[in-house]
Each structure stands twice: as C-alpha cells, then as structure tokens.
Design a protein around this motif. Sequence first.
Motif, PDB file in Angstrom:
ATOM      1  N   LEU A  17       0.823  -1.211   0.000  1.00  0.00           N
ATOM      2  CA  LEU A  17       0.000   0.000   0.000  1.00  0.00           C
ATOM      3  C   LEU A  17       0.859   1.263   0.000  1.00  0.00           C
ATOM      4  O   LEU A  17       0.446   2.288  -0.554  1.00  0.00           O
ATOM      5  N   LYS A  18       2.029   1.202   0.624  1.00  0.00           N
ATOM      6  CA  LYS A  18       2.888   2.377   0.688  1.00  0.00           C
ATOM      7  C   LYS A  18       3.376   2.786  -0.697  1.00  0.00           C
ATOM      8  O   LYS A  18       3.567   3.970  -0.984  1.00  0.00           O
ATOM      9  N   LYS A  19       3.562   1.825  -1.587  1.00  0.00           N
ATOM     10  CA  LYS A  19       3.989   2.127  -2.949  1.00  0.00           C
ATOM     11  C   LYS A  19       2.901   2.882  -3.718  1.00  0.00           C
ATOM     12  O   LYS A  19       3.200   3.593  -4.678  1.00  0.00           O
ATOM     13  N   LEU A  20       1.663   2.697  -3.311  1.00  0.00           N
ATOM     14  CA  LEU A  20       0.544   3.353  -3.998  1.00  0.00           C
ATOM     15  C   LEU A  20       0.142   4.665  -3.342  1.00  0.00           C
ATOM     16  O   LEU A  20      -0.744   5.353  -3.860  1.00  0.00           O
ATOM     17  N   GLU A  21       0.762   5.016  -2.236  1.00  0.00           N
ATOM     18  CA  GLU A  21       0.365   6.214  -1.506  1.00  0.00           C
ATOM     19  C   GLU A  21       0.629   7.471  -2.327  1.00  0.00           C
ATOM     20  O   GLU A  21       1.715   7.665  -2.879  1.00  0.00           O
ATOM     21  N   GLY A  22      -0.378   8.324  -2.427  1.00  0.00           N
ATOM     22  CA  GLY A  22      -0.248   9.589  -3.137  1.00  0.00           C
ATOM     23  C   GLY A  22      -0.411   9.510  -4.638  1.00  0.00           C
ATOM     24  O   GLY A  22      -0.392  10.544  -5.317  1.00  0.00           O
ATOM     25  N   LYS A  23      -0.557   8.328  -5.192  1.00  0.00           N
ATOM     26  CA  LYS A  23      -0.698   8.192  -6.637  1.00  0.00           C
ATOM     27  C   LYS A  23      -2.152   8.389  -7.054  1.00  0.00           C
ATOM     28  O   LYS A  23      -3.076   7.945  -6.385  1.00  0.00           O
ATOM     29  N   GLU A  24      -2.309   9.067  -8.188  1.00  0.00           N
ATOM     30  CA  GLU A  24      -3.646   9.286  -8.738  1.00  0.00           C
ATOM     31  C   GLU A  24      -4.087   8.022  -9.486  1.00  0.00           C
ATOM     32  O   GLU A  24      -3.424   7.586 -10.431  1.00  0.00           O
ATOM     33  N   VAL A  25      -5.175   7.453  -9.037  1.00  0.00           N
ATOM     34  CA  VAL A  25      -5.684   6.226  -9.644  1.00  0.00           C
ATOM     35  C   VAL A  25      -7.001   6.546 -10.351  1.00  0.00           C
ATOM     36  O   VAL A  25      -7.943   7.023  -9.717  1.00  0.00           O
ATOM     37  N   PRO A  26      -7.083   6.332 -11.667  1.00  0.00           N
ATOM     38  CA  PRO A  26      -8.342   6.617 -12.365  1.00  0.00           C
ATOM     39  C   PRO A  26      -9.440   5.662 -11.930  1.00  0.00           C
ATOM     40  O   PRO A  26      -9.180   4.514 -11.549  1.00  0.00           O
ATOM     41  N   GLY A  27     -10.657   6.147 -11.985  1.00  0.00           N
ATOM     42  CA  GLY A  27     -11.799   5.330 -11.611  1.00  0.00           C
ATOM     43  C   GLY A  27     -12.156   4.320 -12.684  1.00  0.00           C
ATOM     44  O   GLY A  27     -11.612   4.338 -13.799  1.00  0.00           O
ATOM     45  N   PRO A  28     -13.086   3.425 -12.388  1.00  0.00           N
ATOM     46  CA  PRO A  28     -13.486   2.417 -13.374  1.00  0.00           C
ATOM     47  C   PRO A  28     -14.039   3.009 -14.664  1.00  0.00           C
ATOM     48  O   PRO A  28     -13.754   2.500 -15.751  1.00  0.00           O
ATOM     49  N   ARG A  29     -14.813   4.065 -14.565  1.00  0.00           N
ATOM     50  CA  ARG A  29     -15.372   4.657 -15.785  1.00  0.00           C
ATOM     51  C   ARG A  29     -14.283   5.249 -16.659  1.00  0.00           C
ATOM     52  O   ARG A  29     -14.326   5.124 -17.891  1.00  0.00           O
ATOM     53  N   ALA A  30     -13.281   5.899 -16.044  1.00  0.00           N
ATOM     54  CA  ALA A  30     -12.147   6.409 -16.814  1.00  0.00           C
ATOM     55  C   ALA A  30     -11.348   5.262 -17.419  1.00  0.00           C
ATOM     56  O   ALA A  30     -10.858   5.357 -18.558  1.00  0.00           O
ATOM     57  N   ALA A  31     -11.208   4.162 -16.678  1.00  0.00           N
ATOM     58  CA  ALA A  31     -10.500   3.000 -17.211  1.00  0.00           C
ATOM     59  C   ALA A  31     -11.252   2.383 -18.389  1.00  0.00           C
ATOM     60  O   ALA A  31     -10.630   1.920 -19.353  1.00  0.00           O
ATOM     61  N   PHE A  32     -12.580   2.386 -18.316  1.00  0.00           N
ATOM     62  CA  PHE A  32     -13.368   1.907 -19.453  1.00  0.00           C
ATOM     63  C   PHE A  32     -13.087   2.747 -20.706  1.00  0.00           C
ATOM     64  O   PHE A  32     -12.970   2.217 -21.811  1.00  0.00           O
ATOM     65  N   GLY A  33     -12.986   4.059 -20.520  1.00  0.00           N
ATOM     66  CA  GLY A  33     -12.677   4.931 -21.651  1.00  0.00           C
ATOM     67  C   GLY A  33     -11.314   4.624 -22.244  1.00  0.00           C
ATOM     68  O   GLY A  33     -11.141   4.628 -23.476  1.00  0.00           O
ATOM     69  N   THR A  34     -10.319   4.334 -21.397  1.00  0.00           N
ATOM     70  CA  THR A  34      -8.987   3.977 -21.889  1.00  0.00           C
ATOM     71  C   THR A  34      -9.021   2.661 -22.655  1.00  0.00           C
ATOM     72  O   THR A  34      -8.382   2.527 -23.713  1.00  0.00           O
ATOM     73  N   ILE A  35      -9.754   1.686 -22.143  1.00  0.00           N
ATOM     74  CA  ILE A  35      -9.861   0.395 -22.829  1.00  0.00           C
ATOM     75  C   ILE A  35     -10.542   0.560 -24.185  1.00  0.00           C
ATOM     76  O   ILE A  35     -10.107  -0.021 -25.196  1.00  0.00           O
ATOM     77  N   GLN A  36     -11.603   1.367 -24.221  1.00  0.00           N
ATOM     78  CA  GLN A  36     -12.297   1.591 -25.491  1.00  0.00           C
ATOM     79  C   GLN A  36     -11.397   2.278 -26.502  1.00  0.00           C
ATOM     80  O   GLN A  36     -11.360   1.886 -27.685  1.00  0.00           O
ATOM     81  N   GLN A  37     -10.655   3.290 -26.064  1.00  0.00           N
ATOM     82  CA  GLN A  37      -9.767   4.006 -26.972  1.00  0.00           C
ATOM     83  C   GLN A  37      -8.666   3.094 -27.500  1.00  0.00           C
ATOM     84  O   GLN A  37      -8.355   3.098 -28.704  1.00  0.00           O
ATOM     85  N   GLY A  38      -8.066   2.299 -26.618  1.00  0.00           N
ATOM     86  CA  GLY A  38      -7.029   1.369 -27.061  1.00  0.00           C
ATOM     87  C   GLY A  38      -7.556   0.338 -28.041  1.00  0.00           C
ATOM     88  O   GLY A  38      -6.875  -0.008 -29.024  1.00  0.00           O
ATOM     89  N   ALA A  39      -8.764  -0.163 -27.799  1.00  0.00           N
ATOM     90  CA  ALA A  39      -9.346  -1.151 -28.706  1.00  0.00           C
ATOM     91  C   ALA A  39      -9.624  -0.537 -30.075  1.00  0.00           C
ATOM     92  O   ALA A  39      -9.387  -1.173 -31.112  1.00  0.00           O
TER      93      ALA A  39
END
Length: 331
Positions: free
Chosen positions: A275-297
């Motif tokens: 968890l410490k490695k992930l502290e402070g990092k911006e993590v996109p939400g599922p809906r934003a991740a769906f948009g990335t998957i759609q764009q890549g496809a």
Amino acid sequence: MMMRRFSVLARQLPRARAATHCPSLKAAVAVQPGICSAHPGGSQLVGINQGLLRSTSSPTIVAAASSVRRFSSEAEYNPVIWQSSTINPDFNETERILNVGAFATGSGLGFALLGVAPFTAPNPFMIGLLLAIVQVRLAHAFMVRQMRSQVRRHVETIEVVKGPLVGENGEKVDSAVVKITCGGGLIRTLHLGPETSDKRPPLKDVLGNGKLWLYLDKSIGGEPSDATYKLDDFLNSELGIQKEEVRFTSLLPEENEALALATIQELPKMDAEQLKKLEGKEVPGPRAAFGTIQQGARVSTLFILVGGGVICVGGRYSADRALAEHSMPQI
C-alpha cells in the motif's frame, strides 16, 4: 372511576384492532406515537395517553402501541452509509466495442494472410493462420479480464451489518461487520477487529491507498442523508480486516467462480509495503478505465484492419502482375 375507564377502553378497542391491521402503519407513524394518518378519519391508534397505558393490561392496546414504536424505529434506521449508481451501461458499451474490435482485428489479420498467400508455402501459411487466431483470442480475453476487474472495483453500496464503527463519544470499538456490494455481482463482507500489524494495515489505509481494488466514485454516489452511521467513520477506521467473505450473486458470461476470483484482490492479503507504494498516486476510476480500454481497442483495431487491407490489396496486385508476366507468350 374504574367503571368509566373500562367503558372508554371498550369503546376504543375496535379502533386499536383496526389500527394494528392498517397496511401503511409503518409509513404513517407521526411524531406523536399512536397516530395512524392512513386510517380513515386519521383517528388515534389507541386514544389513550401513557398514564392510561400504565393503568391497563389490555393485550390488544399494548400490542398496538409497541408495534408503532417498533415500526417507527425501523423507519429511522438506515445501515447504508454509501450508495452509488451502477456502471453497467459503461461496462456493456466497453464489452460491445471489444467484441466488435476482436472481429475487426481477426478480419484484418485474415486480409494480411490473403495478401501473402500467393508467395507463401502451404505449411507456413497454416501456421501463420493458427497464430493469428490464437493471438486474437488471447488479446480479447486479456482485455475482457481487465474490463471485468474494473467493474468489480466500483463500490455500489456499503452497509453496516454490525455496528457502530465508533462509540457514542468517539471512542474505539472492538469489532464491526461491513458488507460492500460492488459491480459484477461481487459482495465482500468484512469482519473488522482491533488487531493490526505491519503486515495487516488498518482499514483506512486499505481504503485510502487501495483504490485499485475498491473505488468510491463520488461523482455518481455519496452518503445517504438518512444514514444511521457516518461514512467518515468507516473511511477513517483504525480497525483491521480480520476476515473477508467473498461471494458472487451472479457470474458474467463465459466465466466460472475461479475466473471471477482471479479478477479481484483479497483485501486481507494486502500488506503495508504494498500500500505504501501506492500512496499519493492518482488512480483513475473504473469509468475512466473503461474509456482507456475503449480508446485502445479502437486504435489497435483500426491499425490492424487498415494494415491488413493494404497488405491484401498489394499482395494480390503483385501476384496478378507476376502471373500475367509469366503467362505472356514469348516472341
């Protein structure tokens, strides 16, 4: 005096019986106990005050009054501390794009193989065709797994099964049970306890830094206004996850429980170092991740389809030209 009181009770007893069968009794409880506004005429449930209740032992009257108090307390109790809209429309749209992309990618690779077929021996051509089929299938399965992992990150509801999460004066509690309902038919039941260690961090660290596995999308969800417990008490809880029960109310197409478990992270197995490695990092939400998957496809599908079409046209043209030159009569 006693005869007059019994006569009053006798006149009001039918009203008490009618009120106990009132179908909307729970919704009609007002500020003053013993009032049923949904009953014709808005008559009083029993028509007696607390002193009269103490002076009588009529089971019908006592049962009616206790029913009102019980229904009133149930109406005020709401254990849900987080509620969000579903993201199934985004999930379905992403799934449709991936399916269409897999078909178009297979078509593009097929066009490319048709372009090189005149210049390729049969055995290498069949091997290339087999590799193309396997590649499309593996790529599609990988993207679908990512998509299912994203939908199960999304937290739809959080319900306190056993509470409270903190004491009345803010003191710590020994245990609590919380049920988290996520997308994709996933339900996590967390049994919380006071024991925490370096390898088993408190719940607030898991929720704060573990957004890759549990995400509360505040743009489409929030804390209900009538919630009995506070969401902040859950997000800032010092309790540790002693045990987690995971179950699926439904599985997605072409999926068994083993494949479904592979798309999620078991929360008790997360350690502080991870968890410490992930502290402070911006993590996109599922809906934003769906948009990335759609764009890549879309991009990869378009590239393979256009490239395969160019290879097909160029290869067939070269083959026809070579055949024409070879069959030209010698002078």
